[in-house]
Design a protein around this motif. Structure first.
Motif, short mmCIF file in Angstrom:
data_model
loop_
_atom_site.label_atom_id
_atom_site.label_comp_id
_atom_site.label_asym_id
_atom_site.label_seq_id
_atom_site.Cartn_x
_atom_site.Cartn_y
_atom_site.Cartn_z
N LEU A 16 0.84 -1.08 -0.05
CA LEU A 16 0.06 -0.04 -0.03
C LEU A 16 0.83 1.17 -0.07
N PRO A 17 0.50 2.19 -0.79
CA PRO A 17 1.29 3.42 -0.67
C PRO A 17 0.82 4.30 0.37
N ALA A 18 1.59 5.29 0.89
CA ALA A 18 0.94 6.18 1.74
C ALA A 18 0.47 7.35 1.44
N ASP A 19 -0.83 6.95 0.62
CA ASP A 19 -1.44 7.99 -0.02
C ASP A 19 -3.18 8.03 0.59
N PHE A 20 -3.31 7.36 1.54
CA PHE A 20 -4.77 7.28 1.92
C PHE A 20 -5.11 8.42 2.64
N GLY A 21 -4.50 9.51 2.93
CA GLY A 21 -4.82 10.68 3.44
C GLY A 21 -3.69 11.45 4.13
N PRO A 22 -4.17 12.71 4.92
CA PRO A 22 -3.20 13.02 5.75
C PRO A 22 -2.61 12.27 6.79
#
Length: 303
Positions: A16-22
């Motif tokens: 999983l990329p670290a792009d889920f949210g702040p």
């Protein structure tokens, strides 16, 4: 994914990329310790709570005000009035949580804490002032004490749900769905541990603080530490007892914990946090800690 399978969970998490949210909250909210005293019901399954004579309401109020003053330097922070009928309300993150566009209301185990979920002013603030959709879990029967029981890596959208009397498997599922997470690992806490956020913190998605003895399976604690390595603090008994695991990143470069926790922080632990890009800040909270929680428990996050 909602699972107990450690290998499957971390295999998925690594993809999983670290792009889920702040990775850290946009703002914070507190509830004042008005009428702060021992809640007898909560004391039944909270080994960290002090005896009634150790509670100092005036000192707790002063320290709580200083907490708000301190953290407001890095994140906008509001404080709702407390209520003597709800002496545990100083720990609002168990009852009220947020995700993108949503406010979430948890189901507390004890009736004294279930009353907190009925607060119309806090509900109205999220629903009407902030225009959040309300996800109300408070009326169903399964305990799910939000970000006390569920530690969330907001950057990746993954969670660690500690099962205890404060959260069962169905409660974990409900929280997983309410927060819209990509994956949640269900794990057993050690006997006597009541909340995951006392023994685990994920800091801005790039570091972790883990108290191995807080987990029924210490290998699971090792797996979490390995996932965030090299930026993983593995707490010893003294750090665990001093609430080092109950810390929080309130900005990408600051970690906050109580003064007692920072005093217990070993040099090697402090170095891990510094190497991860964090400066450690603390405030005195000994009066609040008599209630069985520490700094992170006091802070509701607004994402």
């Amino acid at each position: 994914m909602l699972t107990r399978d450690i290998d499957a969970f971390f295999a998925h998490a690594r993809s999983l990329p670290a792009d889920f949210g702040p990775a850290t909250a946009r703002a914070a909210f507190l509830v004042a310790p008005d009428g702060f005293a021992q809640a007898v019901e909560s004391a039944r399954d909270n080994q960290y709570m002090a005896d009634p004579v150790a509670f100092d309401a005036a000192r707790a109020s002063m320290q709580h005000r200083e907490l708000q003053r301190a953290i407001s330097r890095v994140v906008p922070t509001i404080c709702f009035a407390g209520d003597p009928a709800t002496p545990d309300a100083v720990f609002p993150n168990n009852v009220f949580g947020t995700a993108a566009g949503r406010s979430i209301i948890g189901r507390m185990r004890h009736p004294v804490r279930q009353r907190e979920a009925e607060r119309g002013d806090i509900r109205q603030f999220f629903r009407d002032t902030l225009s959040r959709d309300e996800v109300d879990l408070s009326t169903q029967p399964h305990a799910c004490e939000l970000t006390g029981a569920l530690v969330i890596d907001r950057a990746r959208g993954i969670g660690y749900a500690g099962l205890s009397e404060r959260c069962d498997e169905e409660g974990a599922r409900l929280m997983h769905e309410a927060f819209g997470l990509r994956a949640t690992l269900m794990l057993d806490l050690s006997p006597g541990e009541y909340h995951t956020n006392v023994v685990l913190a994920v800091l801005a998605g790039r570091a972790a603080v883990v108290c191995p003895k807080g987990f029924a399976d210490e290998e699971l604690a090792s797996a979490i530490a390995a996932f965030y390595a090299p930026h993983s603090v593995v707490c010893d008994d003294a750090e665990h007892a001093a609430f080092v695991g109950n810390c929080i990143a309130l900005s990408p470069d600051t970690v906050w914990m109580s003064e007692a926790a920072q005093a217990a922080l070993r040099p090697q632990s402090a170095k891990v946090l510094n190497d991860a890009g964090f400066t450690v800040h603390s405030v005195p909270l000994d009066a609040i800690e008599a209630g069985g929680g520490s700094l992170r428990c006091c802070i509701g996050e607004m994402f």
